[in-house]
Design a protein around this motif. Structure first.
Motif, PDB file in Angstrom:
ATOM      1  N   ARG A  60       0.787  -1.257   0.094  1.00 46.84           N
ATOM      2  CA  ARG A  60      -0.160   0.025  -0.106  1.00 46.84           C
ATOM      3  C   ARG A  60       0.897   1.147   0.099  1.00 46.84           C
TER       4      ARG A  60
ATOM      5  N   THR B  96       4.321   1.749   0.917  1.00 50.99           N
ATOM      6  CA  THR B  96       5.315   1.491   1.962  1.00 50.99           C
ATOM      7  C   THR B  96       6.260   0.630   1.384  1.00 50.99           C
TER       8      THR B  96
ATOM      9  N   HIS C  17      -2.197  -3.826  12.407  1.00 51.63           N
ATOM     10  CA  HIS C  17      -1.683  -2.781  11.950  1.00 51.63           C
ATOM     11  C   HIS C  17      -2.224  -1.370  12.570  1.00 51.63           C
ATOM     12  N   GLN C  18      -2.585  -1.311  13.766  1.00 52.28           N
ATOM     13  CA  GLN C  18      -2.823  -0.224  14.616  1.00 52.28           C
ATOM     14  C   GLN C  18      -2.556  -0.516  16.131  1.00 52.28           C
TER      15      GLN C  18
ATOM     16  N   SER D 198       2.244  -2.174  12.700  1.00 53.75           N
ATOM     17  CA  SER D 198       3.082  -2.759  11.874  1.00 53.75           C
ATOM     18  C   SER D 198       4.351  -2.089  11.714  1.00 53.75           C
TER      19      SER D 198
ATOM     20  N   ARG E 285       3.007  -0.430   6.773  1.00 48.89           N
ATOM     21  CA  ARG E 285       1.795   0.380   6.593  1.00 48.89           C
ATOM     22  C   ARG E 285       0.583   0.220   7.705  1.00 48.89           C
ATOM     23  N   GLN E 286       0.050   1.174   8.224  1.00 49.32           N
ATOM     24  CA  GLN E 286      -0.939   1.150   9.160  1.00 49.32           C
ATOM     25  C   GLN E 286      -2.374   1.193   8.741  1.00 49.32           C
ATOM     26  N   PHE E 287      -3.189   0.586   9.329  1.00 49.83           N
ATOM     27  CA  PHE E 287      -4.763   0.508   9.054  1.00 49.83           C
ATOM     28  C   PHE E 287      -5.373   1.611   9.770  1.00 49.83           C
ATOM     29  N   LYS E 288      -6.434   2.060   9.074  1.00 47.67           N
ATOM     30  CA  LYS E 288      -7.337   3.344   9.950  1.00 47.67           C
ATOM     31  C   LYS E 288      -8.094   2.355  10.929  1.00 47.67           C
TER      32      LYS E 288
ATOM     33  N   VAL F   7      -6.404   2.403   4.823  1.00 45.99           N
ATOM     34  CA  VAL F   7      -5.152   2.570   5.382  1.00 45.99           C
ATOM     35  C   VAL F   7      -5.090   3.924   6.225  1.00 45.99           C
ATOM     36  N   ASP F   8      -4.092   4.330   6.898  1.00 44.32           N
ATOM     37  CA  ASP F   8      -3.765   5.696   7.309  1.00 44.32           C
ATOM     38  C   ASP F   8      -2.347   6.085   7.023  1.00 44.32           C
ATOM     39  N   ASP F   9      -2.003   7.198   7.581  1.00 45.29           N
ATOM     40  CA  ASP F   9      -1.073   7.867   7.360  1.00 45.29           C
ATOM     41  C   ASP F   9       0.019   7.789   8.583  1.00 45.29           C
TER      42      ASP F   9
END
Ligand SMILES: [Fe+2]
Length: 249
Positions: free
Chosen positions: A21, A23, A191-192, A208, A211-214, A222-224
């Motif tokens: 995603r 990254t 991932h959060q 993670s 890449r992180q999830f919202k 995904v989020d930033d």
């Protein structure tokens, strides 16, 4: 007292430039390890709770080993839904790597369990794995136990993520509660960040290394948030100090 570096979901590829995603996961894991090395906190062991690779390749496991071996500490790993058990076991057959192994140190027993169902994103702790867990906890003279697995044993309040969560999380927590020895459960997959107490057991999820999830999202998103890792300190009295470290720069 044990200091454990918790890393999770690096999602490496055979191609070092491979991205999850957007990254680049090899560079991202390298940056996490550099951040750890450049700090003044030192771990006795590393715990890696699954999704080591993303492309079903033996070469991705080789990259994982090359990166983690530089830490100079034992590395305890368990599989996630993106791992391939056969390849992972082969890759992690020799120290400093350990596959789904337990560790006794001081007053603590750390048990790494497999929560994966082949071919599915969601998880289930099998009857055999629950039995092994019971035996290890019953048989130890350690006063305190930490259990590590890939899938979250509790709902994340995210509809899509909870649809690929742990089917028998409530059963697992109930069995862990019976022993009276389990202080901490640590997981990846989501991932959060997550950190809460359930019936006296601290339950901790780490974002993670890529890449992180919202959080609390209905649909996949995904989020930033940057890559992250967690510093865990298991105390002699059964307590836990922990620090979530984001790579903000
Ligand atoms: Fe993952």
């Amino acid at each position: 007292m044990i200091n454990a570096l918790h890393l999770t979901d690096p999602h490496l590829f055979a191609d070092r430039s491979g991205e999850l995603r957007g990254t680049a996961t090899h560079a991202s894991l390298s940056a996490v390890l550099d951040h750890y090395r450049n700090g003044d906190w030192r771990a006795d062991i590393a715990l890696v709770t699954g999704d080591l690779i993303h492309d079903d390749s033996a070469a991705a496991y080789d990259h994982f080993k090359d990166l983690l071996a530089t830490l100079g500490i034992p590395v305890y790993c368990l599989p996630g839904n993106h791992d391939v058990r056969r390849l992972m076991q082969q890759a992690l057959a020799e120290p400093p790597f350990h596959y789904c192994a337990s560790l006794r140190s001081g007053d603590w027993l750390i048990v790494n369990i497999d929560s994966c169902i082949t071919g599915q994103a969601g998880g289930h702790v099998s009857a055999a794995e629950l039995e092994r867990l019971d035996q290890e906890i019953d048989g130890t003279d350690a006063a305190h136990v930490m259990v590590c697995l890939h899938h979250p044993p509790v709902p994340m309040q995210s509809r899509w993520l909870d649809s690929v969560g742990l089917e028998n999380g409530a059963e697992l927590l109930q069995r862990l509660g019976v022993s009276g020895k389990v202080r901490v459960v640590v997981f990846g997959h989501v991932h959060q960040p997550y950190d809460a107490e359930h019936d006296g057991v601290r339950i901790i999820g780490t974002p993670s290394t890529c890449r992180q999830f919202k959080q609390r999202s209905t649909l996949f998103a995904v989020d930033d948030n940057p890559p992250a890792y967690r510093r865990l300190r298991l105390l002699a009295d059964g307590g836990l100090d922990n620090e979530l470290v984001w790579l903000t720069d």
